[in-house]
Design a protein around this motif. Structure first.
Motif, PDB file in Angstrom:
ATOM      1  N   GLY A  13      68.167  21.567 -58.431  1.00 23.46           N
ATOM      2  CA  GLY A  13      68.049  20.581 -59.489  1.00 23.46           C
ATOM      3  C   GLY A  13      66.620  20.515 -59.986  1.00 23.46           C
ATOM      4  N   MET A  14      66.371  19.640 -60.930  1.00 25.26           N
ATOM      5  CA  MET A  14      65.044  19.553 -61.513  1.00 25.26           C
ATOM      6  C   MET A  14      64.356  18.227 -61.190  1.00 25.26           C
ATOM      7  SD  MET A  14      64.891  22.495 -62.725  1.00 25.26           S
ATOM      8  CE  MET A  14      63.339  22.427 -63.555  1.00 25.26           C
ATOM      9  N   ASP A  15      64.848  17.493 -60.205  1.00 28.16           N
ATOM     10  CA  ASP A  15      64.294  16.170 -59.911  1.00 28.16           C
ATOM     11  C   ASP A  15      63.118  16.212 -58.933  1.00 28.16           C
ATOM     12  OD1 ASP A  15      65.619  16.788 -57.609  1.00 28.16           O
ATOM     13  OD2 ASP A  15      66.821  14.978 -57.551  1.00 28.16           O
ATOM     14  N   ASN A  16      62.619  17.408 -58.621  1.00 25.29           N
ATOM     15  CA  ASN A  16      61.482  17.583 -57.709  1.00 25.29           C
ATOM     16  C   ASN A  16      61.725  16.980 -56.325  1.00 25.29           C
ATOM     17  OD1 ASN A  16      59.943  19.013 -59.553  1.00 25.29           O
ATOM     18  ND2 ASN A  16      59.247  17.143 -60.518  1.00 25.29           N
ATOM     19  N   LEU A  20      62.614  24.226 -51.317  1.00 19.07           N
ATOM     20  CA  LEU A  20      61.809  25.365 -50.894  1.00 19.07           C
ATOM     21  C   LEU A  20      61.658  26.288 -52.084  1.00 19.07           C
ATOM     22  CD1 LEU A  20      63.348  26.280 -47.438  1.00 19.07           C
ATOM     23  CD2 LEU A  20      61.259  25.009 -47.895  1.00 19.07           C
ATOM     24  N   GLU A  21      60.535  26.978 -52.140  1.00 16.34           N
ATOM     25  CA  GLU A  21      60.311  27.997 -53.150  1.00 16.34           C
ATOM     26  C   GLU A  21      60.070  29.314 -52.434  1.00 16.34           C
ATOM     27  OE1 GLU A  21      58.218  25.517 -56.719  1.00 16.34           O
ATOM     28  OE2 GLU A  21      56.906  26.262 -55.140  1.00 16.34           O
ATOM     29  N   VAL A  22      60.501  30.403 -53.064  1.00 19.76           N
ATOM     30  CA  VAL A  22      60.327  31.732 -52.490  1.00 19.76           C
ATOM     31  C   VAL A  22      59.746  32.667 -53.544  1.00 19.76           C
ATOM     32  CG1 VAL A  22      62.219  31.462 -50.844  1.00 19.76           C
ATOM     33  CG2 VAL A  22      62.667  32.495 -53.060  1.00 19.76           C
ATOM     34  N   ARG A  23      59.227  33.785 -53.053  1.00 21.91           N
ATOM     35  CA  ARG A  23      58.741  34.854 -53.935  1.00 21.91           C
ATOM     36  C   ARG A  23      59.488  36.123 -53.580  1.00 21.91           C
ATOM     37  NH1 ARG A  23      52.544  34.281 -55.429  1.00 21.91           N
ATOM     38  NH2 ARG A  23      53.032  36.290 -56.344  1.00 21.91           N
ATOM     39  N   ASP A  24      59.662  36.976 -54.587  1.00 23.34           N
ATOM     40  CA  ASP A  24      60.396  38.222 -54.383  1.00 23.34           C
ATOM     41  C   ASP A  24      59.521  39.464 -54.477  1.00 23.34           C
ATOM     42  OD1 ASP A  24      62.931  36.877 -54.236  1.00 23.34           O
ATOM     43  OD2 ASP A  24      62.861  36.668 -56.401  1.00 23.34           O
ATOM     44  N   ASP A  25      58.227  39.293 -54.608  1.00 18.29           N
ATOM     45  CA  ASP A  25      57.351  40.429 -54.903  1.00 18.29           C
ATOM     46  C   ASP A  25      56.559  40.959 -53.715  1.00 18.29           C
ATOM     47  OD1 ASP A  25      55.884  38.055 -54.818  1.00 18.29           O
ATOM     48  OD2 ASP A  25      54.346  38.836 -56.147  1.00 18.29           O
ATOM     49  N   LYS A  36      56.835  20.672 -52.862  1.00 18.33           N
ATOM     50  CA  LYS A  36      56.023  19.463 -53.035  1.00 18.33           C
ATOM     51  C   LYS A  36      54.580  19.682 -52.587  1.00 18.33           C
ATOM     52  CE  LYS A  36      58.677  16.797 -50.552  1.00 18.33           C
ATOM     53  NZ  LYS A  36      59.380  17.919 -50.000  1.00 18.33           N
ATOM     54  N   ARG A  37      54.331  20.759 -51.836  1.00 23.51           N
ATOM     55  CA  ARG A  37      52.980  21.048 -51.330  1.00 23.51           C
ATOM     56  C   ARG A  37      52.643  22.511 -51.594  1.00 23.51           C
ATOM     57  NH1 ARG A  37      52.124  20.197 -45.612  1.00 23.51           N
ATOM     58  NH2 ARG A  37      49.967  20.326 -46.231  1.00 23.51           N
ATOM     59  N   PRO A  38      52.554  22.900 -52.866  1.00 27.24           N
ATOM     60  CA  PRO A  38      52.317  24.316 -53.171  1.00 27.24           C
ATOM     61  C   PRO A  38      51.011  24.862 -52.604  1.00 27.24           C
ATOM     62  CG  PRO A  38      52.109  22.970 -55.144  1.00 27.24           C
ATOM     63  CD  PRO A  38      52.642  22.076 -54.057  1.00 27.24           C
TER      64      PRO A  38
END
Length: 61
Positions: A13-16, A20-25, A36-38
């Motif tokens: 969703g877009m409500d922050n 979790l965030e991931v990278r594919d590179d 929330k803690r980039p």
């Protein structure tokens, strides 16, 4: 790491909320962080283990 952006699951969703965030590179690993803690820590999960984890979640859905 390169400038490839982090991505968030489309199920987040877009409500922050709690995401979790991931990278594919990154070869052979999947970097994972708290959206929330980039600036915080990154956990590097072996790509094979990440694929197994995602497959397991898909089977439970």
């Amino acid at each position: 790491m390169s400038e490839t952006p982090w991505r968030r699951s489309s199920h987040s969703g877009m409500d922050n909320g709690n995401c979790l965030e991931v990278r594919d590179d990154v070869p052979a690993t999947v970097p994972v962080r708290d959206s929330k803690r980039p600036e915080g820590p990154v956990v590097n999960v072996p790509a094979v283990a990440w694929a197994d984890f995602i497959d397991h979640l898909k089977r439970r859905a």
